[in-house]
Scaffold this active site. Structure first.
Site, PDB file in Angstrom:
ATOM      1  N   LYS A  69     -11.993 116.325  82.329  1.00 40.69           N
ATOM      2  CA  LYS A  69     -11.013 116.416  83.417  1.00 40.69           C
ATOM      3  C   LYS A  69      -9.783 117.141  82.873  1.00 40.69           C
ATOM      4  CE  LYS A  69      -8.715 113.175  86.628  1.00 40.69           C
ATOM      5  NZ  LYS A  69      -8.668 111.759  87.049  1.00 40.69           N
ATOM      6  N   SER A  93      -9.632 110.927  91.741  1.00 42.17           N
ATOM      7  CA  SER A  93      -9.245 112.269  91.387  1.00 42.17           C
ATOM      8  C   SER A  93     -10.158 112.977  90.386  1.00 42.17           C
ATOM      9  CB  SER A  93      -7.825 112.217  90.813  1.00 42.17           C
ATOM     10  OG  SER A  93      -7.817 111.444  89.621  1.00 42.17           O
ATOM     11  N   SER A 125     -10.219 106.457  90.183  1.00 44.03           N
ATOM     12  CA  SER A 125     -10.561 107.880  90.038  1.00 44.03           C
ATOM     13  C   SER A 125     -11.798 108.214  89.226  1.00 44.03           C
ATOM     14  CB  SER A 125      -9.379 108.635  89.448  1.00 44.03           C
ATOM     15  OG  SER A 125      -8.445 108.887  90.467  1.00 44.03           O
TER      16      SER A 125
HETATM   17  N1  GLN Z   1      -6.164 107.424  94.645  1.00 43.53           N
HETATM   18  C1  GLN Z   1      -5.409 106.624  93.745  1.00 43.53           C
HETATM   19  C2  GLN Z   1      -3.998 107.126  93.618  1.00 43.53           C
HETATM   20  O1  GLN Z   1      -3.677 108.186  94.061  1.00 43.53           O
HETATM   21  C3  GLN Z   1      -6.090 106.520  92.394  1.00 43.53           C
HETATM   22  C4  GLN Z   1      -5.967 107.728  91.560  1.00 43.53           C
HETATM   23  C5  GLN Z   1      -6.436 107.552  90.163  1.00 43.53           C
HETATM   24  O2  GLN Z   1      -7.163 106.616  89.840  1.00 43.53           O
HETATM   25  N2  GLN Z   1      -6.011 108.462  89.310  1.00 43.53           N
HETATM   26  O3  GLN Z   1      -3.173 106.463  93.058  1.00 43.53           O
END
Ligand code: GLN
Length: 422
Positions: free
Chosen positions: A4, A79, A103
């Site tokens: 990532k 994400s 994510s």
């Molecule tokens: N969708 C969640 C957020 O925006 C989780 C994102 C993540 O785990 N990086 O906080």
């Protein structure tokens, strides 16, 4: 492997999918990058993400959205959507993602990969672009449960550069792989199975429950009443931490105006701008809308007069949530729950409605709030062919228990072998 694009890679761009870091080249490797390179892994590419990992669909990327390999009109989740899509489309053997609120698990559910969110502090965060430092975790996205155990063996453990990492002696995670569940007790938290759960997801979970029983497990209903506070608690806390973490992108230390002068090699701001103009210009141009929303929300919840009502209150509720999980997980081995209330949604469907995007994390953020580990394991498909995973949740440092249940389930369910037609 793919990483990532928040894992620092020496000499290779690390953008966090943000315009503000679009040309940033780190001069060091993240601890996990180094560990995997030393183990012989070959980096095939950096994977797309929501900007600064803020999002649930990989649509918040400066470089454009990633598509779901199972249905190109749908999001891969987020994400770590780029990582999950790359693994599911066979572009790499495995990828690393980060999980602050879901994510790793939610994209794994949407793309039919195995995704492990580890106990907070099991894997070093050194050199990884942060979102919310007291929530961020790093873990593998793989094609099988065994691969997840192998990758975890290489990345887990203490790091002198990350003081939050565990000093415990860690097991060989591959020793937990098994094919039956005799003597295991699995809890189904009723709050995860109520209103809002898509029918097809509910059907796949029902089948998974029967399969766990046929493997010898005792499956019992449990209750986690604090679940209803998890989304609010999580978003108050992570956005507070995010607003603080994002302050380093100021155009001087990092950011758009921080160009290298040809002669001196030093970073110099654009000529003729005052310091506050450099900050303003760099941040206005460099951040996308979710990052800006995080800064606004987080600055508000941390500001004097609101700190007690929001941040402090959320911090207290976080402890309550943690205690609730501790208690339940001393009575059962693991919990089984949905990863997401619904399968992959359409690209664009939730983009203009941040609240509905936040609500999509209902089944994953409680786990991060408690700091415990959980895995998404492929469990089936909807009638239109969209993947659905189940979530296996374990106690603090109880990754082994998750591997036991996930490996037995995977062998019986045989979903991990099915590939998208591309
Ligand atoms: N969708 C969640 C957020 O925006 C989780 C994102 C993540 O785990 N990086 O906080």
């Amino acid at each position: 492997m793919a990483l990532k694009d928040v894992f620092s890679t020496k000499g290779i761009k690390t953008t966090a999918a943000s315009k503000i870091l679009k040309d940033y080249i780190p001069d060091f490797d993240a601890t996990v990058t180094k560990k995997l390179m030393d183990a012989g892994c070959i980096l095939l590419g950096k994977a797309n993400t929501d900007e600064f990992t803020m999002g649930s669909s990989t649509e918040n990327s400066y470089f454009g959205p990633t598509k779901n390999p199972w249905n190109l009109e749908r999001v891969p989740g987020g994400s770590s959507g780029g990582s999950a899509a790359a693994v599911s489309a066979d572009e790499c053997v495995f990828a690393l993602g980060t999980d602050t609120g879901g994510s790793i698990r939610q994209p794994s559910s949407f793309c039919s990969t195995v995704g492990l969110k580890v106990t907070y502090g099991l894997v070093s965060r050194f050199g990884v672009v942060s979102y919310a430092s007291s929530f961020d975790t790093i873990g593998p996205i793989t094609k099988t449960v065994e691969d997840a155990a192998i990758v975890l063996n290489h990345i887990a453990g203490h790091d002198v550069d990350d003081s939050t990492t565990t000093r415990d002696k860690l097991p060989d995670y591959t020793t937990f792989l098994r094919s039956d569940l005799k003597g295991k007790k699995i809890g189904l938290p009723k709050e995860f199975f109520g209103e809002g759960l898509n029918n097809e997801v509910a059907r796949i979970l029902e089948n998974a429950k029967s399969m766990l029983e046929s493997l010898g497990a005792e499956v019992v209903d449990v209750s986690l009443p604090m679940t209803k506070y998890a989304i609010a608690t999580y978003y108050v806390l992570v956005k507070s931490e995010a607003s603080s973490n994002l302050s380093r992108y100021d155009g001087i230390r990092y950011g758009l105006s921080a160009i290298k002068s040809k002669d001196s090699g030093l970073r110099t701001p654009d000529v003729g701008l005052s310091l506050s103009d450099v900050y303003l210009q760099s941040r206005t141009e460099g951040f996308g809308s979710e990052a800006k929303r995080s800064i606004m929300m987080g600055t508000y919840t941390l500001s004097s007069g609101y700190f007690d009502a929001y941040y402090l209150k959320a911090a207290k509720v976080r402890t309550k949530i943690k205690e609730e999980y501790e208690k339940i997980l001393s009575e059962v081995d693991v919990l089984m729950a949905p990863v997401s209330p619904f399968p992959a949604f359409k690209i664009g469907e939730k983009l203009d409605d941040p609240l509905s995007m936040y609500k999509a994390d209902a089944d994953t953020v409680p786990i991060n709030t408690a700091g415990i580990p959980a895995m998404s394991v492929p469990a089936g498909f909807t009638e239109s062919g969209l993947p659905v995973g189940i979530q296996i949740i374990g106690p603090m440092m109880g990754e082994g228990k998750i591997f036991e249940v996930a490996s037995a389930f995977e062998k019986a369910a045989k979903i991990s072998d099915i590939k998208p037609k591309l």
